[in-house]
Design a protein around this motif. Structure first.
Motif, PDB file in Angstrom:
ATOM      1  N   GLY A 118       0.797  -1.220   0.000  1.00  0.00           N
ATOM      2  CA  GLY A 118       0.000   0.000   0.000  1.00  0.00           C
ATOM      3  C   GLY A 118       0.830   1.271   0.000  1.00  0.00           C
ATOM      4  N   PRO A 119       0.207   2.366   0.400  1.00  0.00           N
ATOM      5  CA  PRO A 119       0.797   3.693   0.302  1.00  0.00           C
ATOM      6  C   PRO A 119       2.185   3.803   0.916  1.00  0.00           C
ATOM      7  CG  PRO A 119      -1.458   3.855   1.061  1.00  0.00           C
ATOM      8  CD  PRO A 119      -1.143   2.394   0.945  1.00  0.00           C
ATOM      9  N   ASN A 120       3.049   4.472   0.203  1.00  0.00           N
ATOM     10  CA  ASN A 120       4.401   4.847   0.635  1.00  0.00           C
ATOM     11  C   ASN A 120       5.398   3.689   0.650  1.00  0.00           C
ATOM     12  OD1 ASN A 120       3.769   7.648   1.133  1.00  0.00           O
ATOM     13  ND2 ASN A 120       2.532   6.894   2.822  1.00  0.00           N
ATOM     14  N   LEU A 121       4.927   2.489   0.373  1.00  0.00           N
ATOM     15  CA  LEU A 121       5.876   1.370   0.368  1.00  0.00           C
ATOM     16  C   LEU A 121       6.732   1.371  -0.898  1.00  0.00           C
ATOM     17  CD1 LEU A 121       3.560  -0.996   2.279  1.00  0.00           C
ATOM     18  CD2 LEU A 121       5.841  -0.324   3.014  1.00  0.00           C
ATOM     19  N   ASN A 122       6.358   2.196  -1.886  1.00  0.00           N
ATOM     20  CA  ASN A 122       7.232   2.425  -3.045  1.00  0.00           C
ATOM     21  C   ASN A 122       8.504   3.162  -2.614  1.00  0.00           C
ATOM     22  OD1 ASN A 122       5.321   4.556  -2.550  1.00  0.00           O
ATOM     23  ND2 ASN A 122       6.092   5.603  -4.348  1.00  0.00           N
ATOM     24  N   SER A 161      14.510   4.291   1.007  1.00  0.00           N
ATOM     25  CA  SER A 161      14.869   5.680   1.318  1.00  0.00           C
ATOM     26  C   SER A 161      13.986   6.242   2.429  1.00  0.00           C
ATOM     27  CB  SER A 161      14.741   6.556   0.069  1.00  0.00           C
ATOM     28  OG  SER A 161      13.407   6.577  -0.376  1.00  0.00           O
ATOM     29  N   ARG A 162      12.850   5.622   2.665  1.00  0.00           N
ATOM     30  CA  ARG A 162      11.896   6.129   3.642  1.00  0.00           C
ATOM     31  C   ARG A 162      12.267   5.665   5.053  1.00  0.00           C
ATOM     32  NH1 ARG A 162       6.013   3.267   4.546  1.00  0.00           N
ATOM     33  NH2 ARG A 162       5.174   4.821   5.951  1.00  0.00           N
ATOM     34  N   GLU A 163      12.505   6.595   5.946  1.00  0.00           N
ATOM     35  CA  GLU A 163      12.801   6.267   7.349  1.00  0.00           C
ATOM     36  C   GLU A 163      13.573   4.937   7.468  1.00  0.00           C
ATOM     37  OE1 GLU A 163       9.337   7.203  10.146  1.00  0.00           O
ATOM     38  OE2 GLU A 163       8.348   7.022   8.191  1.00  0.00           O
ATOM     39  N   VAL A 199      -0.108  -9.245   2.028  1.00  0.00           N
ATOM     40  CA  VAL A 199      -0.616  -7.867   2.030  1.00  0.00           C
ATOM     41  C   VAL A 199       0.071  -7.018   3.097  1.00  0.00           C
ATOM     42  CG1 VAL A 199      -2.660  -6.406   2.259  1.00  0.00           C
ATOM     43  CG2 VAL A 199      -2.887  -8.706   1.266  1.00  0.00           C
ATOM     44  N   ASN A 200       0.771  -5.991   2.646  1.00  0.00           N
ATOM     45  CA  ASN A 200       1.176  -4.923   3.560  1.00  0.00           C
ATOM     46  C   ASN A 200       0.443  -3.681   3.083  1.00  0.00           C
ATOM     47  OD1 ASN A 200       2.249  -2.948   5.138  1.00  0.00           O
ATOM     48  ND2 ASN A 200       4.396  -3.477   4.772  1.00  0.00           N
ATOM     49  N   ALA A 201      -0.620  -3.349   3.756  1.00  0.00           N
ATOM     50  CA  ALA A 201      -1.480  -2.252   3.312  1.00  0.00           C
ATOM     51  C   ALA A 201      -0.975  -0.896   3.806  1.00  0.00           C
ATOM     52  CB  ALA A 201      -2.915  -2.493   3.772  1.00  0.00           C
ATOM     53  N   GLY A 202       0.201  -0.873   4.453  1.00  0.00           N
ATOM     54  CA  GLY A 202       0.726   0.404   4.947  1.00  0.00           C
ATOM     55  C   GLY A 202      -0.299   1.065   5.856  1.00  0.00           C
ATOM     56  N   ALA A 203      -0.406   2.373   5.738  1.00  0.00           N
ATOM     57  CA  ALA A 203      -1.293   3.125   6.627  1.00  0.00           C
ATOM     58  C   ALA A 203      -2.769   2.743   6.450  1.00  0.00           C
ATOM     59  CB  ALA A 203      -1.111   4.615   6.376  1.00  0.00           C
ATOM     60  N   LEU A 204      -3.108   2.198   5.271  1.00  0.00           N
ATOM     61  CA  LEU A 204      -4.525   1.812   5.055  1.00  0.00           C
ATOM     62  C   LEU A 204      -4.946   0.678   5.988  1.00  0.00           C
ATOM     63  CD1 LEU A 204      -4.774   1.988   1.159  1.00  0.00           C
ATOM     64  CD2 LEU A 204      -5.705   3.603   2.833  1.00  0.00           C
ATOM     65  N   VAL A 241       1.341  -8.448   6.525  1.00  0.00           N
ATOM     66  CA  VAL A 241       2.756  -8.216   6.864  1.00  0.00           C
ATOM     67  C   VAL A 241       2.958  -6.754   7.247  1.00  0.00           C
ATOM     68  CG1 VAL A 241       5.121  -8.161   5.930  1.00  0.00           C
ATOM     69  CG2 VAL A 241       3.590 -10.037   5.301  1.00  0.00           C
ATOM     70  N   HIS A 242       3.749  -6.541   8.287  1.00  0.00           N
ATOM     71  CA  HIS A 242       4.256  -5.196   8.593  1.00  0.00           C
ATOM     72  C   HIS A 242       5.744  -5.301   8.858  1.00  0.00           C
ATOM     73  CE1 HIS A 242       0.308  -3.530   8.565  1.00  0.00           C
ATOM     74  NE2 HIS A 242      -0.091  -4.529   9.326  1.00  0.00           N
ATOM     75  N   ILE A 243       6.486  -4.441   8.214  1.00  0.00           N
ATOM     76  CA  ILE A 243       7.947  -4.456   8.357  1.00  0.00           C
ATOM     77  C   ILE A 243       8.341  -4.065   9.783  1.00  0.00           C
ATOM     78  CG2 ILE A 243      10.076  -3.373   7.533  1.00  0.00           C
ATOM     79  CD1 ILE A 243       8.466  -2.847   4.847  1.00  0.00           C
ATOM     80  N   SER A 244       7.734  -3.001  10.256  1.00  0.00           N
ATOM     81  CA  SER A 244       8.051  -2.504  11.603  1.00  0.00           C
ATOM     82  C   SER A 244       7.143  -3.170  12.628  1.00  0.00           C
ATOM     83  CB  SER A 244       7.857  -0.983  11.650  1.00  0.00           C
ATOM     84  OG  SER A 244       6.487  -0.659  11.449  1.00  0.00           O
ATOM     85  N   ASN A 245       7.557  -3.084  13.893  1.00  0.00           N
ATOM     86  CA  ASN A 245       6.696  -3.592  14.958  1.00  0.00           C
ATOM     87  C   ASN A 245       5.674  -2.510  15.309  1.00  0.00           C
ATOM     88  OD1 ASN A 245       5.418  -4.569  17.154  1.00  0.00           O
ATOM     89  ND2 ASN A 245       7.244  -4.920  18.383  1.00  0.00           N
ATOM     90  N   VAL A 246       4.529  -2.584  14.662  1.00  0.00           N
ATOM     91  CA  VAL A 246       3.515  -1.537  14.836  1.00  0.00           C
ATOM     92  C   VAL A 246       3.055  -1.423  16.297  1.00  0.00           C
ATOM     93  CG1 VAL A 246       2.639  -1.412  12.480  1.00  0.00           C
ATOM     94  CG2 VAL A 246       1.784  -3.192  13.990  1.00  0.00           C
ATOM     95  N   HIS A 247       3.209  -2.497  17.058  1.00  0.00           N
ATOM     96  CA  HIS A 247       2.765  -2.461  18.462  1.00  0.00           C
ATOM     97  C   HIS A 247       3.721  -1.693  19.359  1.00  0.00           C
ATOM     98  CE1 HIS A 247      -0.505  -4.960  17.380  1.00  0.00           C
ATOM     99  NE2 HIS A 247       0.304  -5.887  16.903  1.00  0.00           N
ATOM    100  N   ALA A 248       4.919  -1.438  18.838  1.00  0.00           N
ATOM    101  CA  ALA A 248       5.892  -0.666  19.618  1.00  0.00           C
ATOM    102  C   ALA A 248       5.926   0.787  19.155  1.00  0.00           C
ATOM    103  CB  ALA A 248       7.276  -1.293  19.473  1.00  0.00           C
ATOM    104  N   ARG A 249       4.933   1.173  18.334  1.00  0.00           N
ATOM    105  CA  ARG A 249       4.932   2.519  17.762  1.00  0.00           C
ATOM    106  C   ARG A 249       3.702   3.299  18.253  1.00  0.00           C
ATOM    107  NH1 ARG A 249       6.020   2.141  11.517  1.00  0.00           N
ATOM    108  NH2 ARG A 249       6.433   4.358  11.844  1.00  0.00           N
ATOM    109  N   GLU A 250       3.266   4.270  17.488  1.00  0.00           N
ATOM    110  CA  GLU A 250       2.154   5.119  17.924  1.00  0.00           C
ATOM    111  C   GLU A 250       0.877   4.290  18.135  1.00  0.00           C
ATOM    112  OE1 GLU A 250       3.896   5.464  15.108  1.00  0.00           O
ATOM    113  OE2 GLU A 250       4.401   7.567  14.711  1.00  0.00           O
TER     114      GLU A 250
HETATM  115  C1  DQA Z   1       3.761  -0.512   7.891  1.00  0.00           C
HETATM  116  C2  DQA Z   1       3.282   0.073   9.210  1.00  0.00           C
HETATM  117  C3  DQA Z   1       2.218   1.115   8.976  1.00  0.00           C
HETATM  118  O1  DQA Z   1       1.771   1.659  10.208  1.00  0.00           O
HETATM  119  C4  DQA Z   1       2.771   2.251   8.125  1.00  0.00           C
HETATM  120  O2  DQA Z   1       1.757   3.200   7.866  1.00  0.00           O
HETATM  121  C5  DQA Z   1       3.393   1.766   6.885  1.00  0.00           C
HETATM  122  C6  DQA Z   1       4.231   0.569   6.925  1.00  0.00           C
HETATM  123  C7  DQA Z   1       4.942  -1.494   8.075  1.00  0.00           C
HETATM  124  O3  DQA Z   1       5.216  -2.238   7.154  1.00  0.00           O
HETATM  125  O4  DQA Z   1       5.571  -1.492   9.135  1.00  0.00           O
HETATM  126  O5  DQA Z   1       3.307   2.399   5.833  1.00  0.00           O
HETATM  127  O6  DQA Z   1       2.701  -1.243   7.295  1.00  0.00           O
END
Ligand code: DQA
Length: 146
Positions: A10-14, A18-20, A73-78, A99-108
């Motif tokens: 999903g969004p921004n995974l392109n 380079s992203r964070e 599926v990594n839907a990013g922010a969606l 799938v999420h690359i980062s540990n979303v539970h340790a974030r916002e």
């Molecule tokens: C993400 C986590 C999402 O919260 C974030 O918006 C992303 C990437 C991840 O892969 O860790 O775009 O899905």
């Protein structure tokens, strides 16, 4: 029958690579797609990769590929906002792993809510881009190809 597996980002995974990079690492999306293909293609699986920054285009893609066997599926922010994406996945009855690359539970806190987790077959979180490879292995298992 030749299985088709969708790799949906999903969004921004392109911007991967380079992203964070301290959060998402230095691998590019193309690199991730190639790693997934390297696992699935030798098993005779067709891999279709789709990345979009547009919710509607992701929904259209899922509807168009309703005959796929499985999706990663990594839907990013969606993930945290989209009932439409959830409904598309259930609507076509596509089994998938989230799938999420980062540990979303340790974030916002807003990243703790997923509209996909309860309808996913599995959830892979916080393993970096290796999570996609684990997901590809899971797909092979679920499709009884290993
Ligand atoms: C993400 C986590 C999402 O919260 C974030 O918006 C992303 C990437 C991840 O892969 O860790 O775009 O899905």
């Amino acid at each position: 029958m030749k299985h088709k597996v969708l790799l949906i980002n999903g969004p921004n995974l392109n911007l991967l690579g380079s992203r964070e990079p301290e959060v998402y690492g230095f691998d590019t999306l193309e690199g991730v797609e190639n790693r997934v293909k390297a696992i699935l293609t030798p098993k005779g699986v067709e891999v279709l990769c789709h990345q979009s920054n547009q919710e509607g285009w992701m929904i259209d893609f899922i509807q168009d590929q309703a005959d796929a066997s499985y999706a990663i599926v990594n839907a990013g922010a969606l993930t945290h906002t989209s009932i439409g994406l959830r409904d598309a996945l259930t609507g076509v009855g596509l089994p998938f792993v989230e799938v999420h690359i980062s540990n979303v539970h340790a974030r916002e806190e807003f990243r703790q809510k997923s509209y996909l987790s309860d309808i996913a077959q599995g959830v892979i979180i916080g393993c970096g881009v290796m999570g996609y490879e684990f997901a590809a292995q899971l797909a092979l298992h679920r499709l009884k190809l290993v």
